[in-house]
Design a protein around this motif. Structure first.
Motif, mmCIF file in Angstrom:
data_model
loop_
_atom_site.group_PDB
_atom_site.id
_atom_site.type_symbol
_atom_site.label_atom_id
_atom_site.label_comp_id
_atom_site.label_asym_id
_atom_site.label_seq_id
_atom_site.Cartn_x
_atom_site.Cartn_y
_atom_site.Cartn_z
ATOM 1 N N LYS A 249 0.830 -1.205 0.000
ATOM 2 C CA LYS A 249 0.000 0.000 0.000
ATOM 3 C C LYS A 249 0.869 1.262 0.000
ATOM 4 N N PHE A 251 0.329 5.762 -0.033
ATOM 5 C CA PHE A 251 -0.610 6.880 0.010
ATOM 6 C C PHE A 251 0.106 8.148 -0.453
ATOM 7 N N ASN A 252 -0.654 9.055 -1.024
ATOM 8 C CA ASN A 252 -0.090 10.324 -1.529
ATOM 9 C C ASN A 252 0.830 10.129 -2.724
ATOM 10 N N ARG A 288 -8.541 3.739 -0.047
ATOM 11 C CA ARG A 288 -9.351 4.952 -0.176
ATOM 12 C C ARG A 288 -9.107 5.591 -1.547
ATOM 13 N N ALA A 291 -5.585 6.509 -3.053
ATOM 14 C CA ALA A 291 -4.564 5.613 -2.499
ATOM 15 C C ALA A 291 -4.039 4.767 -3.661
ATOM 16 N N ASP B 51 2.446 2.208 4.170
ATOM 17 C CA ASP B 51 2.057 3.444 3.472
ATOM 18 C C ASP B 51 2.226 4.674 4.357
#
Lengths: 326, 133
Positions: A249, A251-252, A288, A291, B51
């Motif tokens: 995973k 994010f950003n 999300r 993501a 993450d």
């Protein structure tokens, strides 16, 4: 006496220094363009991906006294894919910052590697945009361009651009996935299948999309068929699905190409090649909007970056992906 | 008599100079400043996923007497790839150091992190207990 000499010398040196320091370079008016001239910039930034366009702005001008523009031409080292064209409109930016087009020629004609526009109006300056759609044949290779212009006085000017290295990545945007229906994702095909289609090609299915409102941390998920049953609650997999795909995973990381030209971040070949996938799990839950997940297929043939464009609480999502062949 | 007095005085002076020139070591093996602080505790704890988003389901409970940190993580957390973050009392340091991704998946054998005080004389071992939501 000696002190007096030293003081005098010091004064002379200081005066000379201040004269040199104050010397002003005279401004010279640049020579006006006296012949056919051209210039070019590449407007596209980020990695050059097959099927996406490279955009250039090609400017050309000739003094009015010398004649007018007759034609503009671009020759690529590898023929562009369908959709490659040279604008037959010249753009200028108005006081509001808006690019305003002015029709200057007939629609461009592409023959093999060459794309040409013939001017239909009497003009001696224009800026034409060139859109080169990167063909499959250029994957992993370098492409360069020669822009040229011809004027009515028989003169020709040219400008070379490149070489540009074409990415090994492939891109697929806006794939709709839905819980229990179009839920089976193939990295190899860069496609989404339903259960029947997945059962017909089980060796190609790397991920299952599912949505569970409970537990609240589960929500939207991408899970390998071979993941622990706890991460596939209530899912009956089509027969033959057994791949264990590694997921990481993130994010950003809103890649501009995947996020439909929003944001200013790019995922490139080197990112997919170097991402550390050792000991990564085979599921990613709680995804999300905006993501993403790094993906490595079970056979280590492909790596991919899947970006979640949007999600819906009804159990659907839109995803986009970049895929890199290892 | 005066001769002996002078010799003794000289020896005392030389000894004084040698002692006064001895330099105390003010940095430890990591190049960190050793201070006079004796405080030695964990003030806050965070656990981030791969993450870099928190995987805690609630605030970590830090018991500075029992020297334990109890943290509950979200369902589906991949504990093989997490980033623990400790906030320590002023001038303290952690042993072992956290250099990056950490594997905390062995729940049966909780990992122990030792806090070392600013004066490097007090060491307190904290047991990190993790359970799933």
């Amino acid at each position: 006496m000696r002190n007096k000499n030293i003081q005098f010398s010091f004064l002379v040196i200081m005066m000379l220094a201040s004269m040199v320091a104050c010397k002003k370079e005279e401004y010279t008016i640049p020579d006006p363009v006296s012949q056919l001239t051209n210039d070019c910039i590449k407007r596209t930034i980020g990695p050059s991906i097959v099927s996406l366009p490279l955009e250039f702005a090609y400017a050309m001008a000739i003094p009015k006294s010398s004649g007018k523009l007759v034609s503009a031409q671009v020759e690529a080292s590898i023929a562009g894919a369908s959709g490659t064209y040279l604008e037959n409109r010249s753009f200028y930016t108005n006081s509001s910052g808006v690019d305003v087009p002015v029709l200057v020629g007939s629609p461009s004609l592409t023959v093999d590697k060459s794309t040409k526009v013939t001017y239909s109006i009497d003009t001696n300056a224009a800026t034409l945009r060139y859109y080169y759609v990167i063909p499959e044949e250029a994957r992993g290779q370098s492409v360069s361009f020669t822009f040229s212009v011809t004027s009515s006085d028989g003169k020709t000017a040219s400008y070379k651009m490149g070489p540009y290295t074409i990415s090994k990545m492939s891109i697929k945007r806006n794939l709709a996935v839905s819980n229990g229906v179009n839920a089976y994702i193939s990295i190899e095909d860069m496609a989404v299948y339903n259960a029947a289609a997945a059962a017909a090609a089980p060796g190609k299915i790397d991920l299952v999309y599912l949505f569970r409102a409970v537990p609240t941390t589960f929500t939207h998920a991408l899970v390998s068929p071979a993941a622990d049953a706890a991460y596939l609650p209530g899912v009956t997999l089509p027969s033959g699905l057994n791949r264990s795909t590694k997921l990481r995973k993130v994010f950003n990381l809103q890649d501009r190409n995947l996020a439909n030209l929003q944001f200013g971040i790019y995922v490139d070949d080197v990112d997919l090649r170097d991402v550390d996938m050792v000991d990564m799990p085979n599921f990613a839950i709680g995804l999300r909007a905006e993501a993403g997940v790094w993906v490595e297929t079970a056979d280590k043939k492909y790596r991919a970056y899947i970006f979640v464009n949007s999600i819906n609480a009804a159990g659907t999502a839109v995803i986009s992906m970049l895929r890199y062949t290892l | 008599m005066a001769k002996y007095f002078k010799i003794t005085l000289s020896i005392l002076m030389i000894s004084a100079i040698i002692i006064s020139c001895k330099k105390d070591s003010v940095v430890d093996e990591d190049g960190l400043l050793i201070t006079f602080r004796q405080e030695c505790f964990v003030s806050n704890f965070e656990l981030l996923g791969a993450d870099f988003v928190s995987v805690r389901s609630k605030t970590a409970v830090i018991d500075t007497v029992a020297q334990t940190i109890d943290v509950e993580v979200l369902f589906g957390t991949d504990l093989k790839n997490v980033y623990p973050q400790f906030s320590l009392a002023t001038d303290c340091k952690l042993d072992p150091k956290i250099s990056g991704r950490t594997d905390l998946s062995n729940l049966a054998s909780p990992k122990v992190y030792t806090v070392v005080s600013g004066n490097r004389k007090i060491r307190k071992a904290y047991k990190l207990n993790i359970k799933f939501q």
